[in-house]
Enzyme design. Structure first.
Site, PDB file in Angstrom:
ATOM      1  N   GLN A 118      14.776 -11.277 -30.289  1.00 56.25           N
ATOM      2  CA  GLN A 118      15.036 -11.765 -28.938  1.00 56.25           C
ATOM      3  C   GLN A 118      15.744 -13.113 -28.974  1.00 56.25           C
ATOM      4  O   GLN A 118      16.148 -13.626 -27.936  1.00 56.25           O
ATOM      5  CB  GLN A 118      13.712 -11.901 -28.186  1.00 56.25           C
ATOM      6  CG  GLN A 118      12.923 -10.610 -28.069  1.00 56.25           C
ATOM      7  CD  GLN A 118      11.529 -10.842 -27.520  1.00 56.25           C
ATOM      8  OE1 GLN A 118      11.320 -10.931 -26.317  1.00 56.25           O
ATOM      9  NE2 GLN A 118      10.553 -10.943 -28.413  1.00 56.25           N
ATOM     10  N   ASN A 119      15.877 -13.694 -30.167  1.00 58.19           N
ATOM     11  CA  ASN A 119      16.453 -15.024 -30.305  1.00 58.19           C
ATOM     12  C   ASN A 119      17.980 -14.966 -30.352  1.00 58.19           C
ATOM     13  O   ASN A 119      18.554 -14.060 -30.943  1.00 58.19           O
ATOM     14  CB  ASN A 119      15.911 -15.694 -31.566  1.00 58.19           C
ATOM     15  CG  ASN A 119      14.396 -15.793 -31.548  1.00 58.19           C
ATOM     16  OD1 ASN A 119      13.792 -15.917 -30.486  1.00 58.19           O
ATOM     17  ND2 ASN A 119      13.775 -15.729 -32.711  1.00 58.19           N
ATOM     18  N   HIS A 140      19.252  -9.957 -27.075  1.00 55.45           N
ATOM     19  CA  HIS A 140      19.629 -10.939 -26.068  1.00 55.45           C
ATOM     20  C   HIS A 140      20.964 -11.614 -26.368  1.00 55.45           C
ATOM     21  O   HIS A 140      21.359 -12.553 -25.677  1.00 55.45           O
ATOM     22  CB  HIS A 140      18.537 -11.997 -25.917  1.00 55.45           C
ATOM     23  CG  HIS A 140      17.289 -11.477 -25.270  1.00 55.45           C
ATOM     24  ND1 HIS A 140      16.082 -12.152 -25.298  1.00 55.45           N
ATOM     25  CD2 HIS A 140      17.050 -10.326 -24.565  1.00 55.45           C
ATOM     26  CE1 HIS A 140      15.162 -11.450 -24.655  1.00 55.45           C
ATOM     27  NE2 HIS A 140      15.729 -10.339 -24.216  1.00 55.45           N
ATOM     28  N   GLY A 208       5.967 -13.957 -33.750  1.00 61.31           N
ATOM     29  CA  GLY A 208       6.376 -15.114 -32.959  1.00 61.31           C
ATOM     30  C   GLY A 208       6.759 -14.794 -31.533  1.00 61.31           C
ATOM     31  O   GLY A 208       7.568 -15.506 -30.944  1.00 61.31           O
ATOM     32  N   THR A 209       6.167 -13.762 -30.986  1.00 59.84           N
ATOM     33  CA  THR A 209       6.488 -13.389 -29.609  1.00 59.84           C
ATOM     34  C   THR A 209       5.264 -12.786 -28.949  1.00 59.84           C
ATOM     35  O   THR A 209       4.404 -12.200 -29.617  1.00 59.84           O
ATOM     36  CB  THR A 209       7.656 -12.387 -29.561  1.00 59.84           C
ATOM     37  OG1 THR A 209       7.959 -12.075 -28.197  1.00 59.84           O
ATOM     38  CG2 THR A 209       7.320 -11.105 -30.289  1.00 59.84           C
ATOM     39  N   GLU A 236      -0.575 -18.122 -31.624  1.00 58.94           N
ATOM     40  CA  GLU A 236      -1.258 -17.978 -30.340  1.00 58.94           C
ATOM     41  C   GLU A 236      -1.388 -16.485 -30.049  1.00 58.94           C
ATOM     42  O   GLU A 236      -0.490 -15.876 -29.464  1.00 58.94           O
ATOM     43  CB  GLU A 236      -0.470 -18.683 -29.232  1.00 58.94           C
ATOM     44  CG  GLU A 236      -0.329 -20.185 -29.464  1.00 58.94           C
ATOM     45  CD  GLU A 236       0.480 -20.864 -28.385  1.00 58.94           C
ATOM     46  OE1 GLU A 236       0.860 -20.175 -27.417  1.00 58.94           O
ATOM     47  OE2 GLU A 236       0.725 -22.074 -28.504  1.00 58.94           O
TER      48      GLU A 236
END
Length: 260
Positions: A118-119, A140, A208-209, A236
C-alpha cells in the site's frame, strides 16, 4: 523478545518453510521504520519554516482530482515537497528481507512470493523487489512516477526541483503523480492481480498494516476463505478474527529472523 513471541516466530517460520504460494501485504508501518511519514504526518511536518504551510490545507485539497483541477500547481508542489523529504530515506531490514526472500524463491523455484504494498515510497523496489523480475504490486501507485492526466502516457523524465506542473509532450495535458488519490479507484489490473495472489496463496502475511482497513483487508479475507494461514506482524496488533498468528513486533526486527 519474550518467550511467547519467540514461540510464535518459530511456528511462523515453519509455515514459511512449508508454504508454496505466499502473499505479503505491507503498509505504512513498514515505511515508518525507514523514517517515512504517513500522509497526515507529512502534512503536519510541512508546517516547518521554508517548507510551505501544508498543514493548513485539507487532505482532500492535496490528494484528490478535485484539488488538482482547482489548483494543479499547489498539488504538484506538495508532492514535490514529499519527494524532497523522502529522497534520502533508505530501505530497512524488513524491505531487504522481503527482497531477499523473493530472490531466493525465484532462484529455487520452490515458492512463489507475491508482494502487495500500500506504500507509495518505492522503498521495496529500492531494496531489490523489482517489478520487472518479481511479483510486486503497488496498489496505491508510486510517488516517484508520473503520468499524463489526459492521455495517461507515463513520464519518466527527471522532475527534481520542478515547481510548475509539467506538460505532456504527447498531448499537451497536465502531468500528475502516479498515486491513487482520495476518491479514485484502484488500478483495475493491479487489484485483480492482488486478488488472484490472495486467492491462490496458502500463506498470507499482513505486515505493518491494519488488518481491518478496506479494501486491502479484503485480500486477507479472500485468502482466509480459501484456507490460507494468516500471519499479522505489527507492533500494534488488531482484533481481526481471521488472523491465525500474531507477532507483536516491528517488521524490521522479526522478518530477518523469519527469512534466512
Amino acid at each position: 523478545m519474550d518467550k511467547a513471541t519467540e514461540q510464535t516466530l518459530k511456528e511462523v517460520k515453519q509455515l514459511i518453510q512449508k508454504a508454496k504460494r505466499i502473499c505479503i501485504l505491507t503498509g505504512a508501518g513498514v515505511s515508518a521504520e525507514s523514517g517515512i511519514s504517513t500522509f497526515r504526518e507529512a502534512q503536519q511536518k510541512g508546517n516547518e519554516p521554508g517548507k510551505g504551510l501544508w498543514s493548513q490545507y485539507d487532505p482532500q485539497q492535496l490528494a484528490s482530482i478535485e484539488g488538482f483541477l482547482k489548483d494543479p500547481e499547489m498539488v504538484w508542489q506538495w508532492y514535490q515537497w514529499r519527494r524532497e523529504v523522502n529522497q534520502d530515506k533508505e530501505p530497512n531490514p524488513a524491505h531487504t528481507a522481503i527482497a531477499h526472500w523473493q530472490k531466493q524463491a525465484k532462484e529455487s523455484g520452490k515458492q512463489k512470493v507475491t508482494l502487495i504494498t500500500q506504500n507509495v515510497d518505492g522503498l521495496h523496489q529500492k531494496a531489490g523487489s523489482d517489478p520487472q523480475v518479481y511479483e510486486v504490486i503497488d496498489i496505491h501507485g508510486n510517488i516517484w512516477q508520473n503520468h499524463c492526466l489526459q492521455c495517461r502516457e507515463q513520464h519518466l523524465e527527471d522532475v527534481t526541483g520542478l515547481q510548475q506542473v509539467p506538460e505532456c509532450q504527447v498531448c499537451g495535458g497536465q502531468v500528475r503523480p502516479s498515486v491513487v488519490w482520495f476518491g479514485e479507484a484502484l488500478d483495475e489490473k493491479k487489484w485483480q492481480d492482488g486478488e488472484t495472489a490472495a486467492y491462490c496463496c496458502d500463506l498470507f502475511l499482513s505486515i505493518g498494516t491494519s488488518s481491518q482497513v478496506y479494501p486491502a483487508a479484503g485480500l486477507m479475507m479472500l485468502a482466509k476463505s480459501q484456507g490460507a494461514k494468516i500471519v499479522e506482524i505489527n507492533p500494534e496488533p488488531t482484533q481481526s478474527l481471521v488472523v491465525d498468528y500474531q507477532v507483536i513486533a516491528k517488521a524490521g526486527k522479526v522478518l530477518p529472523k523469519l527469512i534466512d
